[in-house]
Write a protein that holds these residues in place. Sequence first.
Motif, short mmCIF file in Angstrom:
data_model
loop_
_atom_site.label_atom_id
_atom_site.label_comp_id
_atom_site.label_asym_id
_atom_site.label_seq_id
_atom_site.Cartn_x
_atom_site.Cartn_y
_atom_site.Cartn_z
N ALA A 118 0.83 -1.21 0.00
CA ALA A 118 0.00 0.00 0.00
C ALA A 118 0.87 1.26 0.00
N ALA A 119 1.93 1.25 0.80
CA ALA A 119 2.82 2.41 0.84
C ALA A 119 3.55 2.58 -0.49
N LEU A 120 4.00 1.50 -1.07
CA LEU A 120 4.69 1.56 -2.36
C LEU A 120 3.76 2.04 -3.46
N ALA A 121 2.50 1.56 -3.43
CA ALA A 121 1.54 1.99 -4.45
C ALA A 121 1.30 3.49 -4.38
N ALA A 122 1.23 4.03 -3.17
CA ALA A 122 1.02 5.47 -3.02
C ALA A 122 2.19 6.25 -3.60
N GLU A 123 3.40 5.77 -3.38
CA GLU A 123 4.57 6.46 -3.93
C GLU A 123 4.61 6.36 -5.45
N ASP A 125 2.00 6.05 -7.40
CA ASP A 125 0.92 6.92 -7.89
C ASP A 125 1.32 8.39 -7.87
N ALA A 126 2.24 8.71 -6.95
CA ALA A 126 2.72 10.10 -6.85
C ALA A 126 3.87 10.37 -7.82
N GLY A 127 4.22 9.37 -8.63
CA GLY A 127 5.28 9.55 -9.61
C GLY A 127 6.68 9.26 -9.11
N GLU A 128 6.77 8.69 -7.91
CA GLU A 128 8.08 8.40 -7.33
C GLU A 128 8.57 7.02 -7.76
N ARG A 377 22.74 -15.70 -7.53
CA ARG A 377 22.58 -14.57 -8.43
C ARG A 377 22.74 -13.23 -7.72
N MET A 378 22.26 -13.09 -6.50
CA MET A 378 22.50 -11.93 -5.65
C MET A 378 22.11 -10.60 -6.30
N PRO A 379 20.87 -10.43 -6.77
CA PRO A 379 20.46 -9.14 -7.32
C PRO A 379 20.56 -8.05 -6.26
N ASP A 380 20.86 -6.84 -6.70
CA ASP A 380 21.13 -5.76 -5.74
C ASP A 380 20.03 -4.71 -5.67
N ALA A 381 19.12 -4.66 -6.63
CA ALA A 381 18.07 -3.63 -6.64
C ALA A 381 17.06 -3.99 -7.72
N PHE A 382 15.87 -3.41 -7.62
CA PHE A 382 14.89 -3.51 -8.68
C PHE A 382 13.97 -2.29 -8.57
N VAL A 383 14.27 -1.27 -9.38
CA VAL A 383 13.59 0.01 -9.26
C VAL A 383 12.59 0.17 -10.41
N ILE A 384 11.37 0.55 -10.06
CA ILE A 384 10.31 0.78 -11.05
C ILE A 384 9.70 2.14 -10.85
N ARG A 385 9.01 2.61 -11.89
CA ARG A 385 8.27 3.87 -11.83
C ARG A 385 6.98 3.68 -12.63
N ARG A 386 5.93 4.31 -12.21
CA ARG A 386 4.66 4.20 -12.92
C ARG A 386 4.74 4.93 -14.26
N GLY A 387 4.24 4.24 -15.31
CA GLY A 387 4.14 4.88 -16.62
C GLY A 387 5.43 4.80 -17.41
#
Length: 387
Positions: A118-123, A125-128, A377-387
Amino acid sequence: MLFRSWAQAADASWPDVARVADHTGLEHLVVTRHALVREVLTDPVTYRPDNALDAVTPMPVAALRVLAGHRFRLPPTLANNSGASHPAIRAVVADALHPTRVAAQRPWLTDLVRGRVAALAAELDAGEPVDLYARLAADLPLLVLARLVELPDAPVGAVKEFARAALELFWAPLDADRQLALAAEVGRFHRVLREFAATGGGLAADLRAAGHPPDTVVGALFFLLVAGQETTSQFLTLLLHRLAGEPAVLAGLRAGAVRVADVVEEGLRLEPPIVTWRRVAATDTTLGGTAVPAGTSIVLWLARAGRDPATVDAPDEFRPGQRGSRRHLAFGAGAHRCVGDLLARMEAAVVVTEAAPLLTGVTVVRPPWCPDNLTFRMPDAFVIRRG
């Protein structure tokens, strides 16, 4: 390194059994076919697990001295134990991870994941931008494991750093300076584990009560804190990244036409966090028509076995529920099959159920990056943005 084993497609360029030299010049037999990988895993007499935790890069004397200064010892306990003590140790650990106990954690974990989503969805939606590894997947398996085996309160970051340091120290190509730094970090945490093993409750107390010596208790805890949580957080990250590129699967989940359990199994097949595992030949033998002298190091390519056309209809496509999807070897097979497989599946099912809606209509800003490592495999990050 031997190869970036998670990036290799299931094509005909690799034979069933291949001789490959690693970065130190040591030769290994790499086994690529599902049937042969399973044959090795299920025959602990011919193919022993004794080398499973051997350092891929031999440690220099300076690093060994650092470990010795911390009284670091890692006797055969679980993954590398071919002795008579293995079944008894495994039984105690399996009881701590009993299906009933795992299922009892699901409501608590669901509430935790739901709140984070829920917190991630709000961010979003705010374009973060949001990092689903750091903000969702990294610590979840450790938090669940701590409840199951009654680990004491400890800074999550410190445990994660230790686990990743151990995976790098034992399974990565390294120079001497890096080995020295990692040895110091792993050694320091080993001291903390010894203290807990001697006085802690839960699994530590159960192992002590069963008569296992202190080094065995420490070794079991060491392996659980590495394999029992770090690999699952890696898998959650890799699976979410894969789903971000599978809009048809996401649509099927939304419509109820695709089962979450099938998504998890297809993820384990195509995006396993553990891509290889090792065995050593105990006697002269043959494997797939190839002579295998006693003492040969064998690298089992688990990830490629999951893409074997002989076992699955569409080897490189993410098709939940397809024939052969559940025949992957992500958890191994035989006497050393991962004792936490039900726990990992439960955690992944909760995360897919709750977090898949975040992935619709997003752009991947930063895909997971995986360093050179023989096994993890040890992935270090996975960053997404809406749109």
